[in-house]
Structure formats: structure tokens, C-alpha cells
Enzyme design. Structure first.
Site, PDB file in Angstrom:
ATOM      1  N   ASP A  69       0.748   8.325   3.557  1.00 18.89           N
ATOM      2  CA  ASP A  69       0.051   7.237   2.877  1.00 18.89           C
ATOM      3  C   ASP A  69       0.216   5.892   3.582  1.00 18.89           C
ATOM      4  O   ASP A  69       1.039   5.759   4.495  1.00 18.89           O
ATOM      5  CB  ASP A  69       0.522   7.126   1.414  1.00 18.89           C
ATOM      6  N   GLU A 104      -0.379   9.234  -8.190  1.00 23.63           N
ATOM      7  CA  GLU A 104       0.236   8.807  -9.445  1.00 23.63           C
ATOM      8  C   GLU A 104      -0.094   9.811 -10.563  1.00 23.63           C
ATOM      9  O   GLU A 104      -1.026  10.615 -10.430  1.00 23.63           O
ATOM     10  CB  GLU A 104      -0.294   7.408  -9.815  1.00 23.63           C
ATOM     11  N   ARG A 164      11.238  -4.077  -3.784  1.00 19.52           N
ATOM     12  CA  ARG A 164      12.461  -4.357  -3.027  1.00 19.52           C
ATOM     13  C   ARG A 164      12.201  -4.478  -1.530  1.00 19.52           C
ATOM     14  O   ARG A 164      12.998  -5.053  -0.805  1.00 19.52           O
ATOM     15  CB  ARG A 164      13.533  -3.300  -3.310  1.00 19.52           C
ATOM     16  N   LYS A 169      16.341   9.140  -9.945  1.00 17.85           N
ATOM     17  CA  LYS A 169      15.373  10.226  -9.734  1.00 17.85           C
ATOM     18  C   LYS A 169      15.616  11.404 -10.672  1.00 17.85           C
ATOM     19  O   LYS A 169      14.882  12.395 -10.656  1.00 17.85           O
ATOM     20  CB  LYS A 169      15.427  10.717  -8.271  1.00 17.85           C
ATOM     21  N   ASN A 190       8.273   8.276 -11.421  1.00 15.75           N
ATOM     22  CA  ASN A 190       7.260   8.801 -12.344  1.00 15.75           C
ATOM     23  C   ASN A 190       6.721  10.161 -11.894  1.00 15.75           C
ATOM     24  O   ASN A 190       5.734  10.646 -12.411  1.00 15.75           O
ATOM     25  CB  ASN A 190       6.101   7.801 -12.497  1.00 15.75           C
ATOM     26  N   GLY A 219       3.502  11.590  -2.311  1.00 14.28           N
ATOM     27  CA  GLY A 219       2.589  10.679  -1.654  1.00 14.28           C
ATOM     28  C   GLY A 219       2.441   9.526  -2.632  1.00 14.28           C
ATOM     29  O   GLY A 219       3.395   9.162  -3.341  1.00 14.28           O
TER      30      GLY A 219
HETATM   31  C1  F6R Z   1       6.130   7.359   0.606  1.00 14.81           C
HETATM   32  C2  F6R Z   1       5.696   8.176  -0.509  1.00 14.81           C
HETATM   33  C3  F6R Z   1       6.282   8.056  -1.869  1.00 14.81           C
HETATM   34  C4  F6R Z   1       7.809   7.934  -1.891  1.00 14.81           C
HETATM   35  C5  F6R Z   1       8.293   7.722  -3.313  1.00 14.81           C
HETATM   36  C6  F6R Z   1       9.797   7.552  -3.388  1.00 14.81           C
HETATM   37  O1  F6R Z   1       5.399   7.685   1.778  1.00 14.81           O
HETATM   38  O2  F6R Z   1       4.822   8.931  -0.311  1.00 14.81           O
HETATM   39  O3  F6R Z   1       5.930   9.190  -2.627  1.00 14.81           O
HETATM   40  O4  F6R Z   1       8.381   9.080  -1.349  1.00 14.81           O
HETATM   41  O5  F6R Z   1       7.697   6.569  -3.849  1.00 14.81           O
HETATM   42  O6  F6R Z   1      10.142   6.344  -2.794  1.00 14.81           O
HETATM   43  P1  F6R Z   1      11.668   6.014  -2.437  1.00 14.81           P
HETATM   44  O7  F6R Z   1      12.075   7.027  -1.432  1.00 14.81           O
HETATM   45  O8  F6R Z   1      11.621   4.630  -1.861  1.00 14.81           O
HETATM   46  O9  F6R Z   1      12.439   6.122  -3.697  1.00 14.81           O
END
Ligand code: F6R
Length: 243
Positions: A67, A143, A167, A202, A136, A140
Site C-alpha cells: 500500500d 479496513e 506517531r 494487537k 481493527n 494492507g
Molecule cells: C502497512 C500495512 C498495515 C500495517 C498495520 C499495522 O503496509 O499494510 O496493514 O501492517 O496497520 O501497523 P503497525 O505495524 O504499525 O502496527
């Protein structure tokens, strides 16, 4: 689903690195699907060490990223183009022309989505796709509510996603509201999938991924239909999930 539980993020990163390096060593012209964000940072550090110290060779590897934010230039420090160069590509012997990321500044974004989906079919699909997971349940930038049949498309980012990613920006209002993302169907085209999750925040998403019925309101649950998924999760994300 194959589940690997690790002590912490360091061990998680080593395990993910080991799987990716085995893929590249077994098939030197592998196509890797890559993610950005906080989750893969440790893995990318390990891959850099592997290339520099153990001669893992990326000369014939190609990559397809999941993405990119819409409206950010490739040279913008917050773009995923910049992220990938900074955290991986500039430090391994991959050919820049073999690395692919959607263009969030394309004049015609609809055409860009079609072009990228065609690339996935022409260059890929990935032999191995690395995924993170949003709080959530997004994979990628798909949503909750995204169709499991979706291909590369434009998505409105949820407020919670924008807040989680703030952040990396100076302030919340600088976080783009839209992104181009590989769709869920595009992701499922990969031969193998490795999904990594670390830390308590998570835990709910991991619990739902493992326990709930597949549901478009929980995008990662689409992975349950894939034949070769490995979840690497640290104790903080797994134990808090009630396992
Ligand atoms: C990033 C992506 C997203 C992240 C997800 C978790 O290319 O596709 O799905 O993997 O938002 O983000 P982090 O790892 O920052 O918690």
C-alpha cells in the site's frame, strides 16, 4: 494456520527473517510481498544483517508492497516509498527497478489501481507475503467492511487507523485520509503468507483472527481461507488474547 509464539518482538523478528531468508535462498528470484509500519521494522533489520553478514542475495528478488498513502510524493519522508528505502532497500543488494509500490501521486488513481493489480499478476503473485495487522483487523489498508473479493483499490482510512499511524507524522491532521491498497483478493493470491503481530494492543485483533468466524468486518479473517498462513505472534499479543 501455523502459529509460532515468541517471547518478544526480537524473537518474532528473527523467526520472520528466517522464513524470508529461506524463501530467498531456496528460490533466488522470489517475489516478496512487503508491508510497512512498526511491525516489520525488526524483521527488516534482521534481513539487512543477513544480506550484509551472511551474504543472503537479493540480486534477483522482486518486491511488491501492499500500500501507499494517496497524495504523498515518493520523496516525502512519510511515504511508504521512502520508508522502504530507508528501512530495507538502501541496505540490501536488491535492484531498485525490481521494487514495486503503488503510486499515491498518480494523476488517474483508478488507472493506477488497475496497473498495480496487473503488476501483481505479471510479476507475482508473491511467493511469500509479509503482513502486519491493524488493531481493527485490517490487512494492507483493507479496513473493516472491505469485500473479500476486492482487488487493488482506493480506501478511506478509518479515524482509528489515522490515529494509530499519527506517531509517524508531525500531527494527526498530516496523516492522509486515503490510501491505495492491494485488495483482500490480491493478498490471497500469494503462495504463502506470514502475518506478524507484537504487543498487547494487537491482542483483540489476534483473538478475533483465531476464534471468530470469517467476516468482512474483520479483514484478517479472510486469511482463514488461505492454504499456507503462518502467524508469528509474541506472548504479549497472544496471552492477552486469552490463549
Ligand atoms: C502497512 C500495512 C498495515 C500495517 C498495520 C499495522 O503496509 O499494510 O496493514 O501492517 O496497520 O501497523 P503497525 O505495524 O504499525 O502496527
Amino acid at each position: 494456520m501455523n502459529i509460532i509464539i515468541t517471547k518478544d518482538n526480537q524473537e518474532l523478528s528473527e523467526k520472520a527473517c528466517g522464513i524470508i531468508e529461506k524463501q530467498v535462498n531456496d528460490k533466488p528470484d522470489s517475489v516478496l510481498g512487503l508491508a510497512t509500519g512498526g511491525s516489520p521494522l525488526g524483521t527488516y533489520k534482521q534481513l539487512i544483517n543477513g544480506c550484509q553478514e551472511r551474504s543472503v542475495n537479493y540480486e534477483n528478488v522482486s518486491t511488491l508492497n501492499l500500500d501507499e498513502y494517496i497524495g504523498l510524493d515518493k520523496n516525502d519522508p512519510q511515504s511508504y516509498h521512502f520508508f522502504m528505502k530507508k528501512h530495507l532497500f538502501d541496505h540490501i543488494n536488491i535492484r531498485p527497478e525490481n521494487t514495486y509500490i503503488p503510486n499515491g501521486k498518480a494523476v488517474n488513481l483508478g488507472d493506477e489501481c488497475e496497473r498495480y493489480e496487473q503488476l501483481i499478476d505479471d510479476i507475482g503473485p508473491p511467493d511469500l507475503q509479509l503482513l502486519g495487522i491493524g488493531q481493527n483487523g485490517h490487512i494492507g489498508f483493507n479496513e473493516p467492511g472491505t469485500s473479500f473479493q476486492s482487488e487493488t483499490h482506493i480506501i478511506e482510512l478509518e479515524e482509528s487507523t489515522r490515529r494509530a499511524n499519527a506517531r509517524f507524522f508531525d500531527s494527526l491532521d498530516k496523516v492522509p485520509k486515503q490510501a491505495i491498497t492491494m485488495g483482500i483478493q490480491s493478498i490471497l493470491k500469494s503462495e504463502k503468507i506470514v502475518i506478524i503481530a507484537s504487543g498487547e494492543r494487537k491482542a483483540d485483533a489476534i483473538r478475533s483472527l483465531l476464534e471468530d468466524e470469517p467476516d468482512e468486518n474483520m479483514p484478517a479473517s479472510a486469511l482463514r481461507a488461505h492454504k499456507h498462513v503462518t502467524l508469528i505472534v509474541d506472548e504479549a499479543a497472544y496471552q492477552k488474547a486469552g490463549h
